[in-house]
Each structure stands twice: as structure tokens, then as C-alpha cells.
Design a protein around this motif. Sequence first.
Motif, PDB file in Angstrom:
ATOM      1  N   SER A  19       0.822  -1.205   0.000  1.00 22.01           N
ATOM      2  CA  SER A  19       0.000   0.000   0.000  1.00 22.01           C
ATOM      3  C   SER A  19       0.857   1.256   0.000  1.00 22.01           C
ATOM      4  O   SER A  19       0.424   2.315  -0.456  1.00 22.01           O
ATOM      5  CB  SER A  19      -0.930   0.003   1.223  1.00 22.01           C
ATOM      6  N   LEU A  20       2.089   1.152   0.514  1.00 20.21           N
ATOM      7  CA  LEU A  20       2.965   2.317   0.635  1.00 20.21           C
ATOM      8  C   LEU A  20       3.646   2.600  -0.710  1.00 20.21           C
ATOM      9  O   LEU A  20       4.336   1.743  -1.249  1.00 20.21           O
ATOM     10  CB  LEU A  20       4.012   2.063   1.712  1.00 20.21           C
ATOM     11  N   VAL A  21       3.436   3.801  -1.244  1.00 23.71           N
ATOM     12  CA  VAL A  21       4.000   4.195  -2.538  1.00 23.71           C
ATOM     13  C   VAL A  21       4.875   5.434  -2.335  1.00 23.71           C
ATOM     14  O   VAL A  21       4.388   6.458  -1.841  1.00 23.71           O
ATOM     15  CB  VAL A  21       2.889   4.519  -3.552  1.00 23.71           C
ATOM     16  N   PRO A  22       6.167   5.382  -2.692  1.00 26.39           N
ATOM     17  CA  PRO A  22       7.006   6.578  -2.557  1.00 26.39           C
ATOM     18  C   PRO A  22       6.633   7.633  -3.593  1.00 26.39           C
ATOM     19  O   PRO A  22       6.748   7.419  -4.795  1.00 26.39           O
ATOM     20  CB  PRO A  22       8.429   6.040  -2.797  1.00 26.39           C
ATOM     21  N   LEU A  23       6.166   8.775  -3.138  1.00 26.72           N
ATOM     22  CA  LEU A  23       5.844   9.892  -4.031  1.00 26.72           C
ATOM     23  C   LEU A  23       7.060  10.788  -4.230  1.00 26.72           C
ATOM     24  O   LEU A  23       7.392  11.180  -5.348  1.00 26.72           O
ATOM     25  CB  LEU A  23       4.686  10.719  -3.452  1.00 26.72           C
ATOM     26  N   LEU A  30       0.845  13.031  -6.486  1.00 22.46           N
ATOM     27  CA  LEU A  30       2.201  13.092  -7.039  1.00 22.46           C
ATOM     28  C   LEU A  30       2.681  14.534  -7.179  1.00 22.46           C
ATOM     29  O   LEU A  30       3.784  14.889  -6.747  1.00 22.46           O
ATOM     30  CB  LEU A  30       2.250  12.386  -8.391  1.00 22.46           C
ATOM     31  N   GLU A  31       1.859  15.371  -7.814  1.00 19.85           N
ATOM     32  CA  GLU A  31       2.260  16.766  -8.031  1.00 19.85           C
ATOM     33  C   GLU A  31       2.242  17.556  -6.726  1.00 19.85           C
ATOM     34  O   GLU A  31       3.069  18.445  -6.526  1.00 19.85           O
ATOM     35  CB  GLU A  31       1.347  17.427  -9.070  1.00 19.85           C
ATOM     36  N   LEU A  32       1.292  17.247  -5.832  1.00 19.07           N
ATOM     37  CA  LEU A  32       1.232  17.938  -4.545  1.00 19.07           C
ATOM     38  C   LEU A  32       2.507  17.690  -3.749  1.00 19.07           C
ATOM     39  O   LEU A  32       3.051  18.608  -3.117  1.00 19.07           O
ATOM     40  CB  LEU A  32       0.012  17.474  -3.761  1.00 19.07           C
ATOM     41  N   ALA A  33       3.027  16.459  -3.785  1.00 16.77           N
ATOM     42  CA  ALA A  33       4.259  16.132  -3.055  1.00 16.77           C
ATOM     43  C   ALA A  33       5.438  16.936  -3.582  1.00 16.77           C
ATOM     44  O   ALA A  33       6.326  17.338  -2.824  1.00 16.77           O
ATOM     45  CB  ALA A  33       4.536  14.633  -3.160  1.00 16.77           C
ATOM     46  N   LYS A  34       5.474  17.189  -4.907  1.00 21.31           N
ATOM     47  CA  LYS A  34       6.575  17.962  -5.494  1.00 21.31           C
ATOM     48  C   LYS A  34       6.535  19.423  -5.063  1.00 21.31           C
ATOM     49  O   LYS A  34       7.570  20.097  -5.041  1.00 21.31           O
ATOM     50  CB  LYS A  34       6.516  17.887  -7.016  1.00 21.31           C
ATOM     51  N   LEU A  35       5.340  19.925  -4.731  1.00 22.23           N
ATOM     52  CA  LEU A  35       5.186  21.338  -4.374  1.00 22.23           C
ATOM     53  C   LEU A  35       5.465  21.618  -2.898  1.00 22.23           C
ATOM     54  O   LEU A  35       5.540  22.782  -2.506  1.00 22.23           O
ATOM     55  CB  LEU A  35       3.770  21.816  -4.725  1.00 22.23           C
ATOM     56  N   LEU A  36       5.612  20.575  -2.116  1.00 21.95           N
ATOM     57  CA  LEU A  36       5.932  20.770  -0.700  1.00 21.95           C
ATOM     58  C   LEU A  36       7.383  21.236  -0.559  1.00 21.95           C
ATOM     59  O   LEU A  36       8.174  21.115  -1.508  1.00 21.95           O
ATOM     60  CB  LEU A  36       5.707  19.475   0.072  1.00 21.95           C
ATOM     61  N   PRO A  37       7.775  21.764   0.595  1.00 24.18           N
ATOM     62  CA  PRO A  37       9.159  22.241   0.766  1.00 24.18           C
ATOM     63  C   PRO A  37      10.180  21.160   0.417  1.00 24.18           C
ATOM     64  O   PRO A  37       9.950  19.969   0.641  1.00 24.18           O
ATOM     65  CB  PRO A  37       9.213  22.613   2.257  1.00 24.18           C
ATOM     66  N   SER A  38      11.304  21.577  -0.154  1.00 26.91           N
ATOM     67  CA  SER A  38      12.344  20.624  -0.536  1.00 26.91           C
ATOM     68  C   SER A  38      12.862  19.890   0.697  1.00 26.91           C
ATOM     69  O   SER A  38      12.923  20.438   1.787  1.00 26.91           O
ATOM     70  CB  SER A  38      13.501  21.353  -1.228  1.00 26.91           C
TER      71      SER A  38
END
Length: 574
Positions: free
Chosen positions: A289-293, A316-324
Motif C-alpha cells: 500500500s505504501l507508494v514513494p511519491l 504526485l504533483e502535490l508532493a513535489k510542491l511541498l518544501p524541498s
Amino acid sequence: MDERELIPTVPIGRPIANTRVYVLDASLQPVPVGVPGELYAGGDGVACGYLNQPQLTAERFIPDPFNLRAGARLYRTGDQVRWQPDGNLEFLRRLDSQVKIRGFRVELGEIETVLRQAADVSEALVSLREDATGEKQLVAYVVASGNREPDQAGLKAALKARLPDYMIPAHVEFMSALPLTPSGKVDRRTLPKPTLTSPAGSGEAVPPRNLLELELIRLWRRLFQREDIDCQDNFFEIGGHSLLAARLATEIDKLLGCKLPIAALFQSPTVESLTRRLTRENWAPPWRSLVPLQPLGSQPPLFFVHGVGGDVYGFLELAKLLPSGQPSYGIQAVGLDGKSARHVTVEDMAAHYVKEILSFQRDGPFYLAGYSMGGLIAFEMARQLHRLGQRVALLALLDSAPIGEIPWVFYGLSMSSYIPGRCLFHFRHWWELPRCERLNYFRRRWAALRYWMVRNRSKPPLVTAPLREDSEPPQVPGFYDYYHAIASAYRVHPYPGSADVFVSDQSHPFRWYWRYLARGGVSFHRVPGMHWQLLKPGYMPALAKALGTVLHRAQEKERATHSRNGQTHANLVS
């Protein structure tokens, strides 16, 4: 007639005074008249070496085996020549344009000749470059003969028709002119580094449609050290070769536990086609169930819980927009692979997901988030983690609302703020309708009002028996989505911790209920957009910014609380 006789020769004469020249083979032995060899120069006119360049000096200036004088040297010119019967030297070509790549000796001039013969090409030069992984690749620099750049795919097709695969440049760079030295020669040292863009870059990137495509894309991006690879990029057109194909097969073996023939990559060279092949032959990764985004970073991971549909690609895109530096993982539903039975209650889902994140991160604090219905699953996960003695530092509910039965007092409070506003809206709309349509409109609105009045009645579980293994979720009468139907039978119970509720521009009538459920306190955060728009590109940056701020505040609070323990993400994750 030998075609070489048609090519005009370039005589370079005889050696000047006090200079000796030799035409030698690879073993530094003189070659007979008419046999090609490399030109070496010796005598009084030979310098001692290059200034401050010891490596180049050692390569070009070698001990003179034909001179007994101590320190005598020969200069290796890099020219291939041959003696003519009249005692003159004939220049044939430069030897330093020959390179070795993947075990093959390649004559760069041969590739350049074929390129120059292609349509719309004025000048061409080929160079050997190393990519980000240290792999050697051929790069062609091309100057167009007109105002229109030649088609890169067409150029490669022309090369493939006349040259073997290992001589095909991995990348083609188009230039207005080749850089020159003051003496008019091509200055190879100032050639620009190739821009590693996808050959299909003119189209819109195709996102992964399932877990296997996602894993294969991540694998290709690691091998090529590129982030612009999508499902339809051709392995060989973006720089892949036989050695890289062997490495890819090894990585797929680690991922899937299968021996992939390299020939399969030639037959299915894109992620999309390779996924179809692997799926057709029943090769698939062990289901989790765990997927690395976005798995990189030193912060504690943030877990996004799926909602309707069961998948997590919307994050997927939301994870990219979070702080580095912020790792993010998705939690997808069991059964999407068609090999495992789906869960039939929210409690069962939450228990399974808690077990998986505990196998990944052995101790808290945990950071959970869920959008819409996924917020209810995240809420139940937080309750179960608390019962296990684990701390949840963040429970982010992204415009989530209860679907099943809630206490009537809170339902009344919720409807008292929601229904009057909707009634006023519909009355105004009803007044503007033609009289012949008003009665039907009133009947439809009355049916909707009755739905809101009866929707809070307790419902028995809609699915009670374990489901068969099927990739398609079962249809539940009266519901558009299987997981929405499961959540409608879930009764939310109080949670001792706190929650952060992100609310959209739509009316959110359940504030009082969230305050009752989250006994540790609730913070509400307004984000722009309607409910269905929050994960759309135009609204996602605002949501990511708000979520990132709340996440950072929760992390800082945890660091202040546990600073004496010295805990970091590195020792939290097993």
C-alpha cells in the motif's frame, strides 16, 4: 577502380633540416612504403613538453627508441600518414578523432561525414561526452544549412540506415555555428554541454497510470539521471545502449524478481509498452500500500491516504510542491493489482495501513494527511496509532467531511447553517424560472431536502463478505464509488489528538462536529477553490503552501518537545 583512388591526396612533403620523422605502427615499429601509420617527429626541433600540462606531455612526448642520446624524445603528432614512393609523406586523417565507446572503436569523422550528407545539414561535429552517471555517450553538434532545423528523429534514422547502433549519437545539439579557434579550427573545448531533453519534449508529458509504470519511470530516471522521462519516451532514443539495458534488466530483476531478457527491451522500448508486456506475462512487483511519491529528504515522512478510487496518483504533483527535503509517501488501497481482496470496512483499511507504515517507520511522531473521503481513513488511522501508544504530530484533513451517521445534535447544527443558505439560493433561482417549470424544479429540490434529512440515518455495512480478487472494484447500488460506499457505513468516534482541517470555498457545515471529534483541538485553514478543484494544477500550489506551513509548524513543535532525545528522520525510519 578502388574508390580511394578518386579521393585527392594531401602531400605534406619531407622533414626539414635537423628533424627526423617516423611512420610507426601501434608497436612503435616502422611501416613499409604505402602502409598507413602514425607520424612521429624527433630531432633538435622537438620541444621538451607542454607547459604545466604533465599528463598531456606524457601522452604526446615519448622516449625516442631510435636515438641513443639520453633524454631524446619523439613527438606523437596524432596524424595518420604513409610514405609515398617519391619520399614524400601523404596525410590521411587525424587519429585523435577515434574514440572507444562500450568496447567499440569509433571513428568520429565517419559519423560526421554521414551527418553532413543529410538534408538541411551544413556542418557537423561529433564529440564523446560523459553524462551525469559517468557513462560515455556520443553527442552530435549540427549546423543547419537553412533557416529550418533538421528533424532530430530524421537525422538519427539516416544514421541508422548507414551506421551500426553503437555509432548513433545519443543526443543531437543544433547550433547556429561551430566555435572556432583564432586559427580557424573547430574549438572542441568550447562546445556546449548537451541539454538532456526528451526527444518527445514537444508533447505533454504522460503521467504514470499504475504502480508498475511509476516504479519503471523512477528506475529510468535514476539510470539516466534525468527527470524529464515519461511513459512514452524510447529507451534507446534518449541515450540508452546495451550496457545500460543490462543494468536496467538487473534493476527490474531486483524489483520484480524476474529475469528480463535484454531483447525484450528492444521489442518494448518505452515504459508504457514494457509495462504492458510485464503485466501480460504476470510480472508485477510485490503489492504494497505504501507508494514513494517523493522519498528524498531528512524530514519525517508525510503519508497521504487515498480517497475515492483507491489510488494516490493525485498526490504526485502535490508532493513535489511541498518544501524541498520533505519525503512524502502515498497509501493506496489493497486490491488495485487484481491479486488481493479489497477491504470491506474503513477500520480494516486503517489497520492494514497502520501496519505498513509501522513496518517502514518504527516510531512516531507520524504525519498523516487525507483528501476528502481519505481524511476519514486518516482519522481512523490516527485513532488506531494512538491506541498503540504512538504519537501523531499532524492529522491534516483536506476538505474532509463525515459521510456516515453523526449525532443528531451536530447534524442539526450543521444543517442549520447549510440548508437555509441553500434554500435562499434555490428560491431565487426558482423565482427566475418560467412559471411552467417552477413546479418540477420545486419537486426536485424537495426530494433533495428529504435526502439531507434522511441521509443521517444509520446504515448497515453495504459490503460484508470478503471480495473476490478482481482488478475492478465492485459496483455498490446507489454509490458512484466503492470506497465512498464503504465510508458511508463508517461511524466516526472521538480522537484524543488534534487535527488541522483545510476547508475549500464551498460551504463547510461540519466545523462543530470536527471540534467535538478532535479532543486535542482543531485548527481550520481556508484554501481557495471548490472541493473538486483543490488537487487541480491551478489551485494545488495554494494548498501545498498552506499544508507546508502547517507541516513545518508541527515539525518545529516536535523538535522543541523532543530535542533532548536527538531523534531524526534517519533513526525513525527502519
